[in-house]
Design an enzyme around this catalytic site. Sequence first.
Site, PDB file in Angstrom:
ATOM      1  N   ASP A 104      57.990  12.772   6.800  1.00  0.00           N
ATOM      2  CA  ASP A 104      59.042  11.801   5.863  1.00  0.00           C
ATOM      3  C   ASP A 104      59.496  12.309   4.714  1.00  0.00           C
ATOM      4  OD1 ASP A 104      58.378  10.611   7.994  1.00  0.00           O
ATOM      5  OD2 ASP A 104      57.257   8.843   7.121  1.00  0.00           O
TER       6      ASP A 104
HETATM    7  N1  URA Z   1      53.599  10.161   9.769  1.00  0.00           N
HETATM    8  C1  URA Z   1      54.148   9.663   9.440  1.00  0.00           C
HETATM    9  O1  URA Z   1      54.306   8.599   9.380  1.00  0.00           O
HETATM   10  N2  URA Z   1      55.223  10.075   8.437  1.00  0.00           N
HETATM   11  C2  URA Z   1      55.009  11.716   8.164  1.00  0.00           C
HETATM   12  O2  URA Z   1      55.838  11.978   7.287  1.00  0.00           O
HETATM   13  C3  URA Z   1      54.181  11.936   9.375  1.00  0.00           C
HETATM   14  C4  URA Z   1      53.936  11.944   9.689  1.00  0.00           C
END
Ligand code: URA
Length: 240
Positions: A104
Amino acid sequence: MERLQKFMAHAGIGSRRNCEELIIQGKVKVNGQVINVLGTKIDPERDKIEVNNKLIKAKEDMIYILLNKPDGYVTTSQDPQGRPTVIDLIKHINKRIYPVGRLDYETEGLLLLTNDGELAYRLTHPKYKVNKVYQALIKGRPSNESIEQLRRGVLLEDGLTEPAQIKILDKIGDNTLIELTIHEGKNRQVRRMCKAVNHPVLNLKRTKIGSLDLGTIKLGSFRFLTEDELRWLKKGVGLG
Ligand code: URA
């Protein structure tokens, strides 16, 4: 322009020495003409090279980069909203590489970038069950029951998560640092799992993919994988 024997060696025909011998033996053609002297230069983009009458294709150089992604970068090559991308952090690499899986915008940590499509596919496809390890600072103090729920599986809107390994690493103020090992890679999975048990994620970092460890590389920096790292990573997904 590139020396003929170097091009051949790169394409996997053999060592440079073997390739020189093939040239001297008259087994190599460039654009239909036998070339049996060393030192010939070719244009890999345009010239047609044959060895024993078989056409040789240039192998693309594979690149494997480990990046410690900071918060505030999108894991795509371009962002319609104009936000910085992880590719902006990879300087002086003039090959097309792409991120393996996604982190993310706010997530930090281990991101692999490569042009090796097969490895990327295997590291991200759920059927290969490659473990990804995350450290999450979660709000509050989870009960044993919440931890057990994260371990067993949490019901999200796109289904039940598969069993995960959960460790409590530290207590930081009123919050808790936990380590989660998962292999599915659903969108925002860790954040959604923790929210589902009422302990939203305050900070998230990926520390491992399969055998590959983030180590001590600085946030925002990158390096190439070592040969050993690559060998183990590939071995873990049945390659090589
Ligand atoms: N899980 C998440 O919630 N975000 C990420 O960036 C990777 C795994």
